[in-house]
Design a protein around this motif. Structure first.
Motif, PDB file in Angstrom:
ATOM      1  N   SER A  13      22.917  42.350  63.635  1.00 26.61           N
ATOM      2  CA  SER A  13      23.381  43.284  64.662  1.00 26.61           C
ATOM      3  C   SER A  13      23.825  44.610  64.059  1.00 26.61           C
ATOM      4  O   SER A  13      23.524  45.683  64.612  1.00 26.61           O
ATOM      5  CB  SER A  13      24.538  42.657  65.450  1.00 26.61           C
ATOM      6  OG  SER A  13      24.102  41.523  66.163  1.00 26.61           O
ATOM      7  N   ARG A  89      21.637  39.423  68.244  1.00 30.02           N
ATOM      8  CA  ARG A  89      22.877  38.755  68.634  1.00 30.02           C
ATOM      9  C   ARG A  89      22.743  37.245  68.506  1.00 30.02           C
ATOM     10  O   ARG A  89      23.649  36.561  68.015  1.00 30.02           O
ATOM     11  CB  ARG A  89      23.239  39.143  70.069  1.00 30.02           C
ATOM     12  CG  ARG A  89      24.485  38.450  70.605  1.00 30.02           C
ATOM     13  CD  ARG A  89      24.679  38.751  72.075  1.00 30.02           C
ATOM     14  NE  ARG A  89      23.513  38.362  72.852  1.00 30.02           N
ATOM     15  CZ  ARG A  89      23.266  37.110  73.239  1.00 30.02           C
ATOM     16  NH1 ARG A  89      24.101  36.123  72.900  1.00 30.02           N
ATOM     17  NH2 ARG A  89      22.194  36.826  73.950  1.00 30.02           N
ATOM     18  N   VAL A  90      21.613  36.702  68.975  1.00 30.33           N
ATOM     19  CA  VAL A  90      21.397  35.251  68.886  1.00 30.33           C
ATOM     20  C   VAL A  90      21.342  34.822  67.421  1.00 30.33           C
ATOM     21  O   VAL A  90      21.933  33.803  67.035  1.00 30.33           O
ATOM     22  CB  VAL A  90      20.101  34.865  69.620  1.00 30.33           C
ATOM     23  CG1 VAL A  90      19.778  33.389  69.405  1.00 30.33           C
ATOM     24  CG2 VAL A  90      20.210  35.176  71.105  1.00 30.33           C
ATOM     25  N   ASP A  92      22.780  36.163  64.827  1.00 30.75           N
ATOM     26  CA  ASP A  92      24.104  36.212  64.201  1.00 30.75           C
ATOM     27  C   ASP A  92      24.983  35.061  64.663  1.00 30.75           C
ATOM     28  O   ASP A  92      25.773  34.506  63.876  1.00 30.75           O
ATOM     29  CB  ASP A  92      24.775  37.550  64.508  1.00 30.75           C
ATOM     30  CG  ASP A  92      24.094  38.713  63.798  1.00 30.75           C
ATOM     31  OD1 ASP A  92      23.208  38.466  62.959  1.00 30.75           O
ATOM     32  OD2 ASP A  92      24.447  39.874  64.094  1.00 30.75           O
ATOM     33  N   GLU A  93      24.878  34.659  65.925  1.00 26.63           N
ATOM     34  CA  GLU A  93      25.672  33.534  66.419  1.00 26.63           C
ATOM     35  C   GLU A  93      25.213  32.220  65.790  1.00 26.63           C
ATOM     36  O   GLU A  93      26.039  31.361  65.450  1.00 26.63           O
ATOM     37  CB  GLU A  93      25.570  33.460  67.942  1.00 26.63           C
ATOM     38  CG  GLU A  93      26.274  34.599  68.661  1.00 26.63           C
ATOM     39  CD  GLU A  93      26.086  34.541  70.161  1.00 26.63           C
ATOM     40  OE1 GLU A  93      25.278  33.710  70.623  1.00 26.63           O
ATOM     41  OE2 GLU A  93      26.741  35.334  70.863  1.00 26.63           O
ATOM     42  N   ALA A  96      26.127  32.049  62.028  1.00 30.67           N
ATOM     43  CA  ALA A  96      27.568  31.845  61.879  1.00 30.67           C
ATOM     44  C   ALA A  96      27.898  30.362  61.826  1.00 30.67           C
ATOM     45  O   ALA A  96      28.779  29.924  61.071  1.00 30.67           O
ATOM     46  CB  ALA A  96      28.320  32.521  63.026  1.00 30.67           C
ATOM     47  N   LEU A  97      27.155  29.563  62.623  1.00 28.47           N
ATOM     48  CA  LEU A  97      27.379  28.114  62.662  1.00 28.47           C
ATOM     49  C   LEU A  97      26.655  27.385  61.539  1.00 28.47           C
ATOM     50  O   LEU A  97      27.219  26.483  60.912  1.00 28.47           O
ATOM     51  CB  LEU A  97      26.919  27.572  64.019  1.00 28.47           C
ATOM     52  CG  LEU A  97      26.982  26.054  64.215  1.00 28.47           C
ATOM     53  CD1 LEU A  97      28.419  25.560  64.104  1.00 28.47           C
ATOM     54  CD2 LEU A  97      26.383  25.669  65.566  1.00 28.47           C
ATOM     55  N   ASN A 149      29.869  39.825  60.166  1.00 30.61           N
ATOM     56  CA  ASN A 149      29.691  38.834  61.233  1.00 30.61           C
ATOM     57  C   ASN A 149      31.023  38.183  61.590  1.00 30.61           C
ATOM     58  O   ASN A 149      31.070  37.006  61.959  1.00 30.61           O
ATOM     59  CB  ASN A 149      28.676  37.761  60.806  1.00 30.61           C
ATOM     60  CG  ASN A 149      27.965  37.133  61.992  1.00 30.61           C
ATOM     61  OD1 ASN A 149      27.782  37.771  63.020  1.00 30.61           O
ATOM     62  ND2 ASN A 149      27.552  35.881  61.840  1.00 30.61           N
ATOM     63  N   PRO A 152      31.619  36.296  65.467  1.00 32.31           N
ATOM     64  CA  PRO A 152      31.052  34.960  65.697  1.00 32.31           C
ATOM     65  C   PRO A 152      31.658  33.887  64.795  1.00 32.31           C
ATOM     66  O   PRO A 152      31.905  32.759  65.240  1.00 32.31           O
ATOM     67  CB  PRO A 152      29.556  35.152  65.406  1.00 32.31           C
ATOM     68  CG  PRO A 152      29.296  36.602  65.649  1.00 32.31           C
ATOM     69  CD  PRO A 152      30.545  37.283  65.182  1.00 32.31           C
ATOM     70  N   ARG A 155      35.103  32.869  66.121  1.00 32.25           N
ATOM     71  CA  ARG A 155      35.045  31.990  67.295  1.00 32.25           C
ATOM     72  C   ARG A 155      34.768  30.549  66.901  1.00 32.25           C
ATOM     73  O   ARG A 155      35.408  29.610  67.410  1.00 32.25           O
ATOM     74  CB  ARG A 155      33.972  32.492  68.267  1.00 32.25           C
ATOM     75  CG  ARG A 155      34.361  33.725  69.063  1.00 32.25           C
ATOM     76  CD  ARG A 155      33.416  33.949  70.226  1.00 32.25           C
ATOM     77  NE  ARG A 155      32.066  34.259  69.788  1.00 32.25           N
ATOM     78  CZ  ARG A 155      31.622  35.483  69.538  1.00 32.25           C
ATOM     79  NH1 ARG A 155      32.434  36.523  69.676  1.00 32.25           N
ATOM     80  NH2 ARG A 155      30.373  35.700  69.168  1.00 32.25           N
ATOM     81  N   ILE A 156      33.832  30.350  65.993  1.00 31.21           N
ATOM     82  CA  ILE A 156      33.487  28.986  65.594  1.00 31.21           C
ATOM     83  C   ILE A 156      34.618  28.364  64.774  1.00 31.21           C
ATOM     84  O   ILE A 156      34.916  27.173  64.908  1.00 31.21           O
ATOM     85  CB  ILE A 156      32.170  28.986  64.809  1.00 31.21           C
ATOM     86  CG1 ILE A 156      31.039  29.488  65.701  1.00 31.21           C
ATOM     87  CG2 ILE A 156      31.837  27.589  64.301  1.00 31.21           C
ATOM     88  CD1 ILE A 156      29.730  29.675  64.988  1.00 31.21           C
TER      89      ILE A 156
END
Length: 245
Positions: A13, A89-90, A92-93, A96-97, A149, A152, A155-156
């Protein structure tokens, strides 16, 4: 001048936003991220088949031309990679996981080993090696990745923190002596596994579960056994108890 441009950054991003804000020809840019490599870096870590069979994500922006995207695919295929196309965006999310969180957890666990007793290295097996291996990556590189990042990953990590908090509460209950702690652990396990709430206070089922050995229940004769068969939760060790009707 090149006809199309790409990059190989681990977060998409941020470079996409920079291109859209300042590049003279943003339609010629398509973001890229080859999911290859490991914790080692430098010339001695080079490999001729580094990208063979590995996923290589392409993240076209709303302004990326079809021509630039096609050239990105060609580059991936020439290197032996497998092209995957998704929004920045997808990407990077997901990483992140699947990538950034595992590195953070591995690094935290590796740091905890420094506070272990002196016998710790003697009992470190392959499982520990597998879990902490990626913690050997470049700290400078990973500082940049986490900064780029941060949202994201945060959040996780928050979700993981909630999981750990629940697990810690259950373990603390199991660590306490006495039947009260065991009943609390069983009730929590029953709710978690079945989604059912514990027996309501004052119900025949609740009176049956609370009845201590040798202490008669107020339930009518013949109903106590049936209530226990229907409501007894799993024991603290995870095994279910059953009674004949």
């Amino acid at each position: 001048m090149a006809r199309s441009y790409t990059d190989v950054a681990s977060v998409k991003s941020e470079p996409e936003n920079q291109v859209l804000a300042s590049a003279p020809e943003p339609s010629a840019f398509v973001g890229g991220h080859p999911l290859a490599g490991g914790e080692r870096s430098g010339p001695l870590a080079a490999s001729a088949d580094l990208f063979t069979g590995r996923a290589w994500v392409l993240t076209p922006s709303p302004l990326t031309s079809q021509r630039a995207l096609d050239r990105g695919r060609e580059l991936v295929e020439v290197c032996g990679g497998v092209p995957l196309v998704m929004p920045s965006r997808v990407h990077d999310e997901v990483v992140a996981l699947t990538s950034h969180l595992p590195h953070v957890v591995a690094s935290l666990l590796a740091a905890r080993l420094l506070d272990g007793p002196e016998e710790t290295p003697l009992l470190a097996g392959r499982g520990l090696d597998d879990v902490t291996r990626i913690a050997g990556g470049s700290s400078l590189l990973w500082s940049d990745i986490l900064r780029a990042n941060a949202a994201p990953v945060a959040r996780i990590l928050g979700d993981l923190q909630a999981d750990i908090t629940g697990l810690l509460a259950a373990l603390n209950d199991l660590a306490l002596p006495g039947t009260a702690a065991a009943r609390r652990a069983c009730a929590r396990s029953w709710t978690c596994w079945t989604g059912a709430s514990p027996a309501a206070p004052g119900s025949a089922a609740a009176r049956t579960v609370r009845a201590a050995p040798g202490r008669p229940s107020r339930a009518r004769p013949g109903t106590r056994r049936r209530a226990r068969a229907r409501t007894t939760p799993p024991t603290a060790c995870g095994a279910s108890r059953t009674s004949r009707r």
